[in-house]
Design a protein around this motif. Sequence first.
Motif, PDB file in Angstrom:
ATOM      1  N   UNK A 439       0.834  -1.201   0.000  1.00 49.50           N
ATOM      2  CA  UNK A 439       0.000   0.000   0.000  1.00 49.50           C
ATOM      3  C   UNK A 439       0.871   1.254   0.000  1.00 49.50           C
ATOM      4  N   UNK A 440       1.922   1.257   0.856  1.00 51.91           N
ATOM      5  CA  UNK A 440       2.803   2.425   0.924  1.00 51.91           C
ATOM      6  C   UNK A 440       3.465   2.694  -0.419  1.00 51.91           C
ATOM      7  N   UNK A 441       3.828   1.642  -1.152  1.00 53.33           N
ATOM      8  CA  UNK A 441       4.464   1.821  -2.457  1.00 53.33           C
ATOM      9  C   UNK A 441       3.503   2.393  -3.488  1.00 53.33           C
ATOM     10  N   UNK A 443       1.138   4.618  -2.704  1.00 55.46           N
ATOM     11  CA  UNK A 443       0.733   5.966  -2.309  1.00 55.46           C
ATOM     12  C   UNK A 443       1.441   6.978  -3.212  1.00 55.46           C
ATOM     13  N   UNK A 444       0.675   7.683  -4.027  1.00 59.67           N
ATOM     14  CA  UNK A 444       1.282   8.579  -5.001  1.00 59.67           C
ATOM     15  C   UNK A 444       1.818   9.849  -4.356  1.00 59.67           C
ATOM     16  N   UNK A 445       1.145  10.310  -3.308  1.00 62.53           N
ATOM     17  CA  UNK A 445       1.562  11.547  -2.648  1.00 62.53           C
ATOM     18  C   UNK A 445       1.428  11.382  -1.141  1.00 62.53           C
ATOM     19  N   UNK A 446       1.943  12.397  -0.407  1.00 66.46           N
ATOM     20  CA  UNK A 446       1.757  12.418   1.035  1.00 66.46           C
ATOM     21  C   UNK A 446       2.920  11.824   1.813  1.00 66.46           C
ATOM     22  N   UNK A 447       2.961  12.150   3.076  1.00 64.93           N
ATOM     23  CA  UNK A 447       3.937  11.629   4.023  1.00 64.93           C
ATOM     24  C   UNK A 447       3.246  10.622   4.939  1.00 64.93           C
ATOM     25  N   UNK A 448       3.959   9.560   5.287  1.00 64.71           N
ATOM     26  CA  UNK A 448       3.372   8.483   6.102  1.00 64.71           C
ATOM     27  C   UNK A 448       4.059   8.483   7.470  1.00 64.71           C
ATOM     28  N   UNK A 449       3.268   8.725   8.510  1.00 65.62           N
ATOM     29  CA  UNK A 449       3.801   8.638   9.886  1.00 65.62           C
ATOM     30  C   UNK A 449       3.479   7.258  10.458  1.00 65.62           C
ATOM     31  N   UNK A 450       4.500   6.578  10.943  1.00 62.07           N
ATOM     32  CA  UNK A 450       4.337   5.296  11.634  1.00 62.07           C
ATOM     33  C   UNK A 450       4.436   5.598  13.125  1.00 62.07           C
ATOM     34  N   UNK A 451       3.346   5.388  13.866  1.00 64.38           N
ATOM     35  CA  UNK A 451       3.348   5.726  15.304  1.00 64.38           C
ATOM     36  C   UNK A 451       3.209   4.462  16.145  1.00 64.38           C
ATOM     37  N   UNK A 452       4.019   4.404  17.209  1.00 66.67           N
ATOM     38  CA  UNK A 452       3.967   3.280  18.144  1.00 66.67           C
ATOM     39  C   UNK A 452       3.237   3.667  19.411  1.00 66.67           C
ATOM     40  N   UNK A 453       2.511   2.712  20.003  1.00 70.44           N
ATOM     41  CA  UNK A 453       1.733   2.940  21.224  1.00 70.44           C
ATOM     42  C   UNK A 453       1.892   1.736  22.150  1.00 70.44           C
ATOM     43  N   UNK A 481      11.723  -2.793   1.915  1.00 63.23           N
ATOM     44  CA  UNK A 481      10.770  -3.243   0.904  1.00 63.23           C
ATOM     45  C   UNK A 481      10.706  -2.295  -0.285  1.00 63.23           C
ATOM     46  N   UNK A 482      11.421  -1.169  -0.241  1.00 60.62           N
ATOM     47  CA  UNK A 482      11.477  -0.265  -1.374  1.00 60.62           C
ATOM     48  C   UNK A 482      10.767   1.048  -1.179  1.00 60.62           C
ATOM     49  N   UNK A 483      10.153   1.312  -0.045  1.00 61.20           N
ATOM     50  CA  UNK A 483       9.486   2.591   0.209  1.00 61.20           C
ATOM     51  C   UNK A 483      10.549   3.652   0.471  1.00 61.20           C
ATOM     52  N   UNK A 484      10.403   4.815  -0.160  1.00 60.97           N
ATOM     53  CA  UNK A 484      11.383   5.885   0.007  1.00 60.97           C
ATOM     54  C   UNK A 484      11.446   6.333   1.459  1.00 60.97           C
ATOM     55  N   UNK A 485      12.656   6.367   2.018  1.00 63.47           N
ATOM     56  CA  UNK A 485      12.813   6.714   3.433  1.00 63.47           C
ATOM     57  C   UNK A 485      12.360   8.131   3.731  1.00 63.47           C
ATOM     58  N   UNK A 486      12.504   9.050   2.707  1.00 63.51           N
ATOM     59  CA  UNK A 486      12.142  10.437   2.986  1.00 63.51           C
ATOM     60  C   UNK A 486      10.639  10.662   2.989  1.00 63.51           C
ATOM     61  N   UNK A 487       9.863   9.624   2.747  1.00 60.35           N
ATOM     62  CA  UNK A 487       8.406   9.744   2.833  1.00 60.35           C
ATOM     63  C   UNK A 487       7.876   9.141   4.138  1.00 60.35           C
ATOM     64  N   UNK A 488       8.773   8.615   4.952  1.00 61.08           N
ATOM     65  CA  UNK A 488       8.372   7.924   6.182  1.00 61.08           C
ATOM     66  C   UNK A 488       8.920   8.653   7.398  1.00 61.08           C
ATOM     67  N   UNK A 489       8.185   8.617   8.489  1.00 58.30           N
ATOM     68  CA  UNK A 489       8.654   9.137   9.777  1.00 58.30           C
ATOM     69  C   UNK A 489       8.145   8.213  10.886  1.00 58.30           C
ATOM     70  N   UNK A 490       8.875   8.171  12.013  1.00 58.54           N
ATOM     71  CA  UNK A 490       8.510   7.327  13.148  1.00 58.54           C
ATOM     72  C   UNK A 490       8.245   8.196  14.358  1.00 58.54           C
ATOM     73  N   UNK A 491       7.226   7.840  15.118  1.00 58.51           N
ATOM     74  CA  UNK A 491       6.883   8.573  16.343  1.00 58.51           C
ATOM     75  C   UNK A 491       6.503   7.572  17.435  1.00 58.51           C
ATOM     76  N   UNK A 492       6.828   7.897  18.651  1.00 57.64           N
ATOM     77  CA  UNK A 492       6.474   7.044  19.789  1.00 57.64           C
ATOM     78  C   UNK A 492       5.660   7.822  20.797  1.00 57.64           C
ATOM     79  N   UNK A 493       4.443   7.366  21.086  1.00 59.71           N
ATOM     80  CA  UNK A 493       3.558   8.072  22.012  1.00 59.71           C
ATOM     81  C   UNK A 493       3.386   7.336  23.338  1.00 59.71           C
ATOM     82  N   UNK A 494       4.072   6.215  23.520  1.00 65.18           N
ATOM     83  CA  UNK A 494       3.948   5.496  24.779  1.00 65.18           C
ATOM     84  C   UNK A 494       2.510   5.118  25.066  1.00 65.18           C
TER      85      UNK A 494
END
Length: 520
Positions: A439-441, A443-453, A481-494
């Motif tokens: 699905x991420x591959x 995605x034509x536009x936008x930034x994807x935030x991956x958040x942990x809880x 898997x080939x998703x551009x790193x500059x389109x991904x971000x990681x966040x941790x909310x505990x």
Amino acid sequence: MMAYEPHKWAFGLIPLGLLWIVGTAEVVGPVESDLSTHSAAALPADLLDKAALAVAGRDVSLSGAAFAADGPLTAVQAVLATPGVRLVNPGALTLIPEAKPYVWSATREGAKVALAGSVPDPAARADLLDAAKAIPSADVADASVYQRGDTSGLAADGAFALGVLGKLSSGVATFSDGALTITGKTGDSAAFEQTMAALGKLPAGVKLAKADIAAPVAAPFVFSASSADGALKLTGAAPSIAARDALAATAKTLFPNAKIDNALTIASGLPAGVDFAAGAGFALTQLKGLETGETRFSDADFSIKGRAAAAAAADAVEAAVASPPAGLKLASVAIERPPPPPAPPPAPPAQPTPDQAAAAPPAPAQPAADQAAASPAPSAQTAAAQPAASPLASGPPLDVNACQEGFKQQLTGTHIEFETGKANISHASDALLNNLAGIALRCATGQIEISGHTDNTGGDAENVALSKARAEAVVSFLVRAGVAANRLSAAGYGSSKPVASNDTEEGRAQNRRIEFSVKE
């Protein structure tokens, strides 16, 4: 009439008197000896202390100290019933002394066991002596004396006390007016636990006033915990059975799915000012933040080493151990960080649509080297807009809303699984992650935030670090898997954004999750 002339026959009475004395001695001597033997046999052995009798003719005089108040009368009646005895004189009979308080004691120092104080009679003395001799390799000396007093419970207390002394390397047991006090120390942890178990389950009739048993000294006093491959091992010492049991409960809470090997022994010697529960709990909390590792404190020196699943987790542990609990000081810290994720592959050039290809005039043929030089490199914006070539990227491009809906559908009713307390992704989630990457591959536009809880188990700082590390692990998977790193971000909310109650296991399981958020 014959004149009375005693001087003529008085001298003849002398030989007759001598004959009477000799004859009487020959008869009385055997009679007295016989009465002495039979009287002594009739006297019960456990009736008098230092019993003695003297026979004069058929009269017997008794001496000695009776163990009980009715002892003198019983002794007189027993001797008077002996055939041939005419009279019994009890004038020299007494009672054994009375003791207030009534005290008996047993002392052990290695193989030496000494009995002292008061016992009420020979039977009680023999029982206590037998119990002392039952201690393995005991060299027993009995200096106890006979005295009257409050002996209620002495038999049970004394036997129990000697059994406890048999587990100690040294100690003293004292019985005083029906109450027992035991102090001492053990030679090893196993003996300490056996002793405490015995003191915790008193036999009927035993009244324990005080017990003060010291565990063996550990120098240095060391506590250690190690975690690897889903197993947690606790070694070293705890200052008490209660402290060890409480720490085991803490370990189960922090590592709910780990196989826990609790090999802690019990020892004294914890330095003053060190709180074992706080120090050991702190050590386990930091260990939870590592993929594998070991933490320990030796006396007051705290150290930790291991490998973190993500740089954020290593940062959180290092920040926490910089300020250990009161009484401990940081001796060493060595946390290995994971290598950075590989750089994403370059995005392929944009391909023209069929209409664009038909409308464009054919390009003149050029040598291969000129073609390479003439082809402009794709811009960062173009690379960000185009998915990387991957067998997972099947299907038409998706806009922001379609991407968000696709991630939502994939995560409905399931979740990405991790090793307990770690950021290692379980292989059971590989298929799910491949679908998410597909699905991420697209995605034509936008930034994807991956958040942990996380749920609310553990401290806030540790939960934030763990949730961030897990989000980073998902980002790393998507990049591979080939998703551009500059389109991904990681966040941790505990645990700050729960979706269910943390009061139940089911609710806590729902709160432990990874979410995808697509933004323009």
